[in-house]
Every structure is written in C-alpha cells, then in structure tokens.
Design an enzyme around this catalytic site. Structure first.
Site, PDB file in Angstrom:
ATOM      1  N   TYR A 146       1.053  -1.346   0.113  1.00  0.00           N
ATOM      2  CA  TYR A 146      -0.163  -0.319  -0.199  1.00  0.00           C
ATOM      3  C   TYR A 146       0.566   1.321   0.009  1.00  0.00           C
ATOM      4  O   TYR A 146       0.400   2.277  -0.053  1.00  0.00           O
ATOM      5  CB  TYR A 146      -1.012   0.053   1.234  1.00  0.00           C
ATOM      6  CG  TYR A 146      -2.154  -0.979   1.377  1.00  0.00           C
ATOM      7  CD1 TYR A 146      -2.124  -1.748   0.275  1.00  0.00           C
ATOM      8  CD2 TYR A 146      -2.459  -1.466   2.128  1.00  0.00           C
ATOM      9  CE1 TYR A 146      -3.260  -2.924   0.079  1.00  0.00           C
ATOM     10  CE2 TYR A 146      -3.672  -2.034   1.872  1.00  0.00           C
ATOM     11  CZ  TYR A 146      -3.884  -3.343   0.980  1.00  0.00           C
ATOM     12  OH  TYR A 146      -4.824  -4.640   1.155  1.00  0.00           O
ATOM     13  N   LYS A 195       3.478 -15.061   3.027  1.00  0.00           N
ATOM     14  CA  LYS A 195       4.271 -16.003   2.073  1.00  0.00           C
ATOM     15  C   LYS A 195       5.161 -16.372   2.081  1.00  0.00           C
ATOM     16  O   LYS A 195       5.405 -16.567   0.046  1.00  0.00           O
ATOM     17  CB  LYS A 195       2.848 -15.039   0.956  1.00  0.00           C
ATOM     18  CG  LYS A 195       2.744 -15.915  -0.448  1.00  0.00           C
ATOM     19  CD  LYS A 195       1.693 -17.360  -0.576  1.00  0.00           C
ATOM     20  CE  LYS A 195       0.989 -17.417  -1.704  1.00  0.00           C
ATOM     21  NZ  LYS A 195      -0.031 -18.771  -1.306  1.00  0.00           N
ATOM     22  N   ASP A 227      -2.607 -18.646   2.325  1.00  0.00           N
ATOM     23  CA  ASP A 227      -3.505 -19.115   2.162  1.00  0.00           C
ATOM     24  C   ASP A 227      -4.463 -19.255   2.666  1.00  0.00           C
ATOM     25  O   ASP A 227      -5.351 -19.865   3.012  1.00  0.00           O
ATOM     26  CB  ASP A 227      -3.581 -19.707   0.867  1.00  0.00           C
ATOM     27  CG  ASP A 227      -1.811 -20.360   0.548  1.00  0.00           C
ATOM     28  OD1 ASP A 227      -1.433 -19.814   1.790  1.00  0.00           O
ATOM     29  OD2 ASP A 227      -1.643 -20.619  -0.368  1.00  0.00           O
ATOM     30  N   ASP A 251      -4.810  -6.603   6.257  1.00  0.00           N
ATOM     31  CA  ASP A 251      -5.583  -6.076   5.497  1.00  0.00           C
ATOM     32  C   ASP A 251      -7.152  -7.046   5.561  1.00  0.00           C
ATOM     33  O   ASP A 251      -8.421  -7.119   6.456  1.00  0.00           O
ATOM     34  CB  ASP A 251      -5.779  -5.114   4.429  1.00  0.00           C
ATOM     35  CG  ASP A 251      -6.475  -4.181   3.924  1.00  0.00           C
ATOM     36  OD1 ASP A 251      -7.378  -3.443   5.014  1.00  0.00           O
ATOM     37  OD2 ASP A 251      -7.059  -3.177   3.054  1.00  0.00           O
ATOM     38  N   ASP A 255     -10.416  -8.258   8.105  1.00  0.00           N
ATOM     39  CA  ASP A 255     -11.656  -8.443   8.006  1.00  0.00           C
ATOM     40  C   ASP A 255     -12.236  -9.473   8.111  1.00  0.00           C
ATOM     41  O   ASP A 255     -13.549 -10.018   7.791  1.00  0.00           O
ATOM     42  CB  ASP A 255     -11.603  -8.062   6.121  1.00  0.00           C
ATOM     43  CG  ASP A 255     -12.058  -6.484   5.985  1.00  0.00           C
ATOM     44  OD1 ASP A 255     -12.283  -5.950   7.303  1.00  0.00           O
ATOM     45  OD2 ASP A 255     -12.190  -5.845   5.824  1.00  0.00           O
TER      46      ASP A 255
END
Ligand code: NAD
Length: 361
Positions: A146, A195, A227, A251, A255
């Site tokens: 970001y 990852k 994942d 992020d 959620d």
C-alpha cells in the site's frame, strides 16, 4: 487525569458513533474523576468538502498535539460519491494513509472476540463457534504494497499497472517486537503469517521474526502461509492468539476475522507508534448505507475508546468498566439491528450509548 483527545468524526455513520463514544468517555470521567478534553478535526470526505483535501497539515498538527486520536470512519459510497471522481491522492482514504504515516502508526491491533451472547451471529458451524475464540491481529500498517511505488503505463498500446511490495528488516523487526510484547500479555503464542514460498519480502519477514523470537523464549512461534491462514480462520479460529502479519495480508485477514465473529459493528482497533500515542477506530467503514438513521452499532467505536484508555493512558480499570458494560448489555439482551436476534430488544445507536453509560457506575 487530563486526557487530551483529538476526535475525527469523519463521514457516514462516523459522527453518530463518535458521539456515543464521547458520551461513554464522559461517564468514565465522571465516575473515575478524570477530565476529557476533546478537539474535533476534519478528515476524509468531510475535509474534502471544506478544504478540498482529505487531510490538512493543521489537522495533522492537532492530531500530533493530542495524547490520542479517536476516530469514527471516513469515506462514502465508492460508486456514487463525487469524492471518488477525484484523483486517488485527493480521495477520502488518502487522508487515512497520510495520518497513519504522519503519526508513524506502524502497528495495527485488531482484536476479534466471539462473545458467547452473540455466538448465534457467528456464521461458522456450531461446534466451531462453541469453542469460542479471542485473537488479536497485529498488522504492519505503514509499509508493503500500500505504500510502495505504483504507476500505470502503456506498453505497445497495452495498459500495464505496477505496484511494488517493499519491506526492510527494521520495519519488520519493530512490528514483530510489538507482536511478541502483546503476546506476552496474552496466551503467549504468535502465528506469523507470510507467503514465504513465493515472495522475497516474506522470506525476509520470516527470517527477522525468527530473530526477534529468540528474545521471547516463553512465546510459541509458528509460521503459516497466508492462504492456509485464511482457511484456518474459518476451520479452527480458537487456535490463534496473536496473528502477526504484513500490511495487505493483515488487511484481508482482519476483515475475515471480523466476519467470523458475526458482527463488524463490534470490532475495535488501535494503531500505535513507538510511544504511548495511538489512533483508535472501529474496524468497520463509514457505512454510508445506514448513515443518519440512528441504527449504527456504536460498540466497536466505544470498545476502541476502551483500548485507548488501556494502551495510551494505562487506565485499565476504566477500560475494564467499558468492556464489562458491553458484556452486561449484551447479557441483558439489548441489540442494535446488525446483531439483533430473536427474543432480544432492538435499540438504536443513541440508546445503545445511553444504556452503556447507565452500566458504568
Ligand atoms: P462498511 O464497513 O462501511 O460497511 C459494510 C457493511 O457493514 C454495510 O452494510 C454497513 O451498513 C455495515 N456496517 C458497518 N459498520 C456498521 C455498524 N457500526 N453498525 C451497523 N452496520 C454496520 O464497508 P464498505 O461499505 O465497504 O465501505 C463504506 C465506506 O467506508 C467506503 O468509502 C470505504 O472506503 C470506507 N472505509 C473506511 C474505513 C476507515 O475509515 N478506516 C475502513 C473501511 C472502509
């Protein structure tokens, strides 16, 4: 004690929920003998409408001058609001990224707790929700994708977009230390999510986290690929204590964790820097679809105010009082629309604030 708090009511339901949080803080001040000093600043769409930018330098200065910032939420309907016709650096969310950077808020804490009274709202299978869970997602907030360089170019008549994901070892170390520090006050388990089978930034992340872990022999560290973590959050959320992860993974996972609790309207968050300073805000957005109707759930913002009392002001008793008031109100069966279930009493945003104030004696 004098508490200097800069408030950002923001957009949508923001002003309504911040108002209720102030009411609860005022009750805390009354009962425990403190003085709350508030200063409101504009951010997001509210600032665009007045100043043409989502956050002014004066507003940043006001935020820096306070002990802490309490925020509602910013942004509008991303498909219909004129704010989203503006260039990306002038849109509401640019204000949020700017204030996080200006205040050096690199650590985002998002607790995800399943309250037994709301277990019915949990979308998971009953045998999973019955186990309950209480986890905290520690997300790096000022680095990664970001904040990397981005551009859209045209190559041989084909549009191409480029985003870059960068982390240096210092950025990783400071968030890892925060994660392990918090784990020491909880169940002493850190799940570091990356990852590393694909990304260099994740391989560095894993290496630095392992170095930091050596200073916390009491904390159990495990690594999990993002994942797999996304799957484990719905399969067995009780396994988690502190999930430590980078910006974009955090992020998305936070959620997801919000949703498995059953209501986004219950979830607080804190963003901290190296000092006691923090920005406290609900995990949800500005909910423009329900703004101005007095039906928003103010509890996430009120619990964020409790986190502010705990982490910035070290007022644990006062924070406990708010958290216990929330539990008690849920036990008594009061619910806003988003967490309503059969047999409960439906209340609006203001009434929920009033009920919580009454609980704090
Ligand atoms: P949202 O969280 O605002 O809303 C998602 C759904 O949850 C909506 O149906 C909404 O009505 C409901 N909801 C959210 N909070 C609620 C509450 N307290 N009580 C009852 N129901 C609630 O997400 P969105 O619709 O994707 O985003 C709306 C705007 O908020 C966008 O502009 C987005 O960019 C912005 N946003 C801001 C922040 C922030 O300020 N930190 C975070 C996320 C989204």
């Amino acid at each position: 004690m004098k508490l200097n708090i800069t408030c950002i009511p923001g957009d949508g339901i923001g002003p309504e929920i911040v108002n209720e949080a102030k009411k609860v803080l005022d009750k805390i001040a009354l009962v425990y003998g403190h003085e709350m000093i508030y200063k409101d600043i504009l951010m997001g769409g509210a600032s665009i409408d007045v100043h043409g930018v989502p956050l002014t330098d004066e507003a940043i200065a006001d935020a820096k001058a306070a002990d802490a910032v309490l925020m509602g939420s910013i942004g509008g309907d991303t498909t219909t609001s004129p704010w989203y016709q503006l260039p990306p650096n002038l849109r509401p969310e640019a204000g949020l990224l700017k204030i996080r950077k200006a205040l050096n808020l690199f650590a985002n804490l998002r607790p995800a707790i399943l309250y037994s009274e709301l277990a019915d709202a949990c979308p998971l299978r009953k045998d999973i929700s019955d186990a309950g869970f209480d986890m905290l997602i520690m997300r790096e907030l000022t680095g990664g994708l970001y904040f990397g360089e981005r551009k859209t170019i045209e190559e041989n008549g084909v549009l191409k977009a480029i985003d870059t994901l960068t982390y240096d070892e210092n950025e990783i170390r400071r968030i890892a230390i925060k994660g392990f520090d918090i784990a020491m006050k909880r169940k002493k388990k850190v799940t570091s999510v990356d990852k590393a089978n694909v990304l260099d930034s994740s391989r560095l992340w894993r290496k630095v986290v392992e170095e930091v872990a050596k200073d916390y022999p009491e904390v159990t560290l495990e690594h999990m690929l993002v994942d797999n973590c996304a799957m484990q959050l719905v399969k067995d959320p009780a396994q988690f204590d502190v999930i430590l992860t980078e910006n974009m993974f955090g992020d998305i996972l936070s959620d997801e964790a919000s949703m498995v609790t059953g209501s986004i309207g219950m979830l607080a968050s804190a963003s901290l820097n190296d000092t006691k300073f923090g920005l406290y805000e609900p995990s949800h957005g500005s909910a423009p679809d329900i703004a101005g109707k007095d039906i928003a759930n103010p509890i996430a913002t009120i619990l964020s105010a409790a986190m502010m009392l705990r982490y910035t002001f070290d007022l644990d008793k006062e924070a406990d009082a708010i958290e216990n008031a929330v539990k008690s109100i849920l036990k008594k069966g009061y619910r806003t629309g988003d967490i309503m279930s059969e047999g409960c009493t439906k209340v609006g945003c203001k009434q929920m604030g009033d009920l919580l104030c009454e609980e704090i004696q």
